[in-house]
Design a protein around this motif. Structure first.
Motif, PDB file in Angstrom:
ATOM      1  N   MET A   1       7.476   5.551   2.027  1.00  0.00           N
ATOM      2  CA  MET A   1       8.498   5.603   3.071  1.00  0.00           C
ATOM      3  C   MET A   1       9.142   6.970   3.150  1.00  0.00           C
ATOM      4  SD  MET A   1      10.277   4.034   5.394  1.00  0.00           S
ATOM      5  CE  MET A   1      11.824   4.132   6.241  1.00  0.00           C
ATOM      6  N   SER A   2       9.305   7.621   2.010  1.00  0.00           N
ATOM      7  CA  SER A   2      10.056   8.866   2.063  1.00  0.00           C
ATOM      8  C   SER A   2       9.522   9.887   1.096  1.00  0.00           C
ATOM      9  CB  SER A   2      11.529   8.603   1.731  1.00  0.00           C
ATOM     10  OG  SER A   2      11.656   8.073   0.447  1.00  0.00           O
ATOM     11  N   GLY A   3       9.665  11.154   1.482  1.00  0.00           N
ATOM     12  CA  GLY A   3       9.403  12.260   0.584  1.00  0.00           C
ATOM     13  C   GLY A   3      10.738  12.858   0.225  1.00  0.00           C
ATOM     14  N   SER A   4      10.786  14.155   0.145  1.00  0.00           N
ATOM     15  CA  SER A   4      12.063  14.773  -0.179  1.00  0.00           C
ATOM     16  C   SER A   4      13.085  14.596   0.923  1.00  0.00           C
ATOM     17  CB  SER A   4      11.859  16.268  -0.456  1.00  0.00           C
ATOM     18  OG  SER A   4      11.280  16.890   0.689  1.00  0.00           O
ATOM     19  N   SER A   5      12.592  14.393   2.149  1.00  0.00           N
ATOM     20  CA  SER A   5      13.511  14.229   3.269  1.00  0.00           C
ATOM     21  C   SER A   5      13.935  12.795   3.474  1.00  0.00           C
ATOM     22  CB  SER A   5      12.839  14.729   4.559  1.00  0.00           C
ATOM     23  OG  SER A   5      11.715  13.925   4.870  1.00  0.00           O
ATOM     24  N   SER A  14      -0.554   9.004   2.862  1.00  0.00           N
ATOM     25  CA  SER A  14      -0.268   7.913   1.957  1.00  0.00           C
ATOM     26  C   SER A  14      -1.520   7.298   1.363  1.00  0.00           C
ATOM     27  CB  SER A  14       0.536   6.823   2.676  1.00  0.00           C
ATOM     28  OG  SER A  14      -0.266   6.187   3.652  1.00  0.00           O
ATOM     29  N   PHE A  15      -2.715   7.621   1.905  1.00  0.00           N
ATOM     30  CA  PHE A  15      -3.940   6.969   1.451  1.00  0.00           C
ATOM     31  C   PHE A  15      -4.196   7.186  -0.027  1.00  0.00           C
ATOM     32  CE2 PHE A  15      -8.028   5.158   1.500  1.00  0.00           C
ATOM     33  CZ  PHE A  15      -8.837   5.974   0.713  1.00  0.00           C
ATOM     34  N   ASP A  16      -4.106   8.432  -0.496  1.00  0.00           N
ATOM     35  CA  ASP A  16      -4.349   8.727  -1.900  1.00  0.00           C
ATOM     36  C   ASP A  16      -3.331   8.045  -2.807  1.00  0.00           C
ATOM     37  OD1 ASP A  16      -5.514  12.148  -1.383  1.00  0.00           O
ATOM     38  OD2 ASP A  16      -6.566  10.226  -1.288  1.00  0.00           O
ATOM     39  N   TRP A  17      -2.098   7.900  -2.343  1.00  0.00           N
ATOM     40  CA  TRP A  17      -1.082   7.202  -3.135  1.00  0.00           C
ATOM     41  C   TRP A  17      -1.427   5.729  -3.250  1.00  0.00           C
ATOM     42  CZ3 TRP A  17       2.403   9.903  -5.800  1.00  0.00           C
ATOM     43  CH2 TRP A  17       2.646  11.214  -5.404  1.00  0.00           C
ATOM     44  N   PRO A  75      10.089   9.393  -6.227  1.00  0.00           N
ATOM     45  CA  PRO A  75       9.677   9.140  -7.615  1.00  0.00           C
ATOM     46  C   PRO A  75      10.337   7.903  -8.224  1.00  0.00           C
ATOM     47  CG  PRO A  75      10.061  11.480  -7.276  1.00  0.00           C
ATOM     48  CD  PRO A  75      10.521  10.795  -6.021  1.00  0.00           C
ATOM     49  N   LEU A  76      11.613   7.673  -7.910  1.00  0.00           N
ATOM     50  CA  LEU A  76      12.297   6.517  -8.472  1.00  0.00           C
ATOM     51  C   LEU A  76      11.662   5.219  -7.990  1.00  0.00           C
ATOM     52  CD1 LEU A  76      14.541   5.247 -10.129  1.00  0.00           C
ATOM     53  CD2 LEU A  76      16.053   5.459  -8.133  1.00  0.00           C
ATOM     54  N   ASP A  77      11.278   5.160  -6.713  1.00  0.00           N
ATOM     55  CA  ASP A  77      10.656   3.947  -6.185  1.00  0.00           C
ATOM     56  C   ASP A  77       9.311   3.682  -6.853  1.00  0.00           C
ATOM     57  OD1 ASP A  77      12.840   3.725  -4.585  1.00  0.00           O
ATOM     58  OD2 ASP A  77      11.836   4.269  -2.715  1.00  0.00           O
ATOM     59  N   TRP A  78       8.555   4.744  -7.122  1.00  0.00           N
ATOM     60  CA  TRP A  78       7.285   4.590  -7.837  1.00  0.00           C
ATOM     61  C   TRP A  78       7.537   4.134  -9.269  1.00  0.00           C
ATOM     62  CZ3 TRP A  78       2.007   5.319  -6.656  1.00  0.00           C
ATOM     63  CH2 TRP A  78       1.777   5.522  -5.285  1.00  0.00           C
ATOM     64  N   ALA A  79       8.569   4.684  -9.905  1.00  0.00           N
ATOM     65  CA  ALA A  79       8.900   4.274 -11.271  1.00  0.00           C
ATOM     66  C   ALA A  79       9.290   2.793 -11.308  1.00  0.00           C
ATOM     67  CB  ALA A  79      10.030   5.138 -11.811  1.00  0.00           C
ATOM     68  N   LEU A  80      10.072   2.357 -10.328  1.00  0.00           N
ATOM     69  CA  LEU A  80      10.474   0.954 -10.273  1.00  0.00           C
ATOM     70  C   LEU A  80       9.285   0.045  -9.981  1.00  0.00           C
ATOM     71  CD1 LEU A  80      13.823   1.241  -8.264  1.00  0.00           C
ATOM     72  CD2 LEU A  80      13.558   0.736 -10.705  1.00  0.00           C
ATOM     73  N   GLY A  81       8.441   0.475  -9.037  1.00  0.00           N
ATOM     74  CA  GLY A  81       7.288  -0.340  -8.677  1.00  0.00           C
ATOM     75  C   GLY A  81       6.336  -0.524  -9.841  1.00  0.00           C
ATOM     76  N   PHE A  82       5.946   0.579 -10.461  1.00  0.00           N
ATOM     77  CA  PHE A  82       5.030   0.484 -11.586  1.00  0.00           C
ATOM     78  C   PHE A  82       5.717  -0.084 -12.820  1.00  0.00           C
ATOM     79  CE2 PHE A  82       2.284   3.733  -9.398  1.00  0.00           C
ATOM     80  CZ  PHE A  82       1.214   2.864  -9.227  1.00  0.00           C
ATOM     81  N   GLY A  83       6.995   0.238 -13.007  1.00  0.00           N
ATOM     82  CA  GLY A  83       7.721  -0.304 -14.146  1.00  0.00           C
ATOM     83  C   GLY A  83       7.837  -1.813 -14.064  1.00  0.00           C
TER      84      GLY A  83
END
Length: 213
Positions: A1-5, A14-17, A75-83
């Motif tokens: 949904m978001s990058g730095s902005s 987003s495909f590689d992610w 990064p926080l959303d990825w940490a929460l998702g994988f965590g």
């Protein structure tokens, strides 16, 4: 949904992610299987098989869900998702001392698995690990709560913990629940940009547990 902005990213980016997300959950499932299967064979504790099936459902839907052009890159959303996904897969095999009858434990494990599957089949290929908008669903269990999948996970985890508790598994599942609650809030930050989800939140008041949260 978001990058730095904080804005949505295009599908090509987003495909590689999405691919990374799939690879990680497959690896996690493999590690969980390497712990549970030998113990299940040696001890005959069938609840280990039940938990492995429940966690396999998560991986199956991640592998076959559709990509999205609105996935969070925070990064926080990825940490929460994988965590939130990783923590429950760090449990060890259950011990020989259940706190309640194993029949009740099995009921909770299977009931939680069926409920999260009900939610997943309602979502179909809209399921994912990282906060994203893959389409808003308003039918099935989503008429009862806005995040029924996490309710199913929680029931399954409670059942497995009660079937043979130890301090490690208690800590792992407590961490997983805390991460998933934070994950729910992160998902809603993304989804609230969609008028369809805004309407759902007005109709369905509770996120996870009716009358509590």
């Amino acid at each position: 949904m978001s990058g730095s902005s904080g804005q949505a990213q295009p599908a090509a980016r987003s495909f590689d992610w999405d691919l990374l997300e799939k690879v990680v959950v497959v690896v996690l499932l493999g590690l969980l299987a390497s712990r549970l299967i030998p113990s299940a064979i040696e001890t005959g504790h069938y609840q280990n098989w039940l938990l492995l099936v429940a966690e396999s459902c998560v991986v199956f839907f991640v592998l076959f869900r559709r990509s999205t052009d609105s996935i969070s890159l925070r990064p926080l959303d990825w940490a929460l998702g994988f965590g939130g996904t990783l923590a429950p897969m760090l449990v060890t095999a259950s011990s020989d001392t259940p706190l309640v009858p194993l029949a009740l434990c099995s009921f909770l494990i299977i009931g939680g698995m069926l409920f999260q599957l009900y939610a997943k089949f309602t979502l179909r290929r809209s399921f994912g690990v990282i906060a994203a908008n893959r389409g808003v669903k308003v039918s099935g269990p989503y008429r009862l709560m806005r995040h029924p999948m996490y309710a199913g996970y929680t029931l399954t985890h409670i059942g497995f913990l009660l079937s043979g508790p130890n301090w490690w598994n208690l800590g792992v599942y407590s961490l997983g629940l805390a991460l998933n609650i934070s994950r729910i809030l992160a998902e809603e930050r993304v989804l609230m940009a969609d008028p369809a989800y805004q309407e759902l939140s007005r109709k369905v008041r509770y996120r996870l547990i009716p009358y509590i949260f």
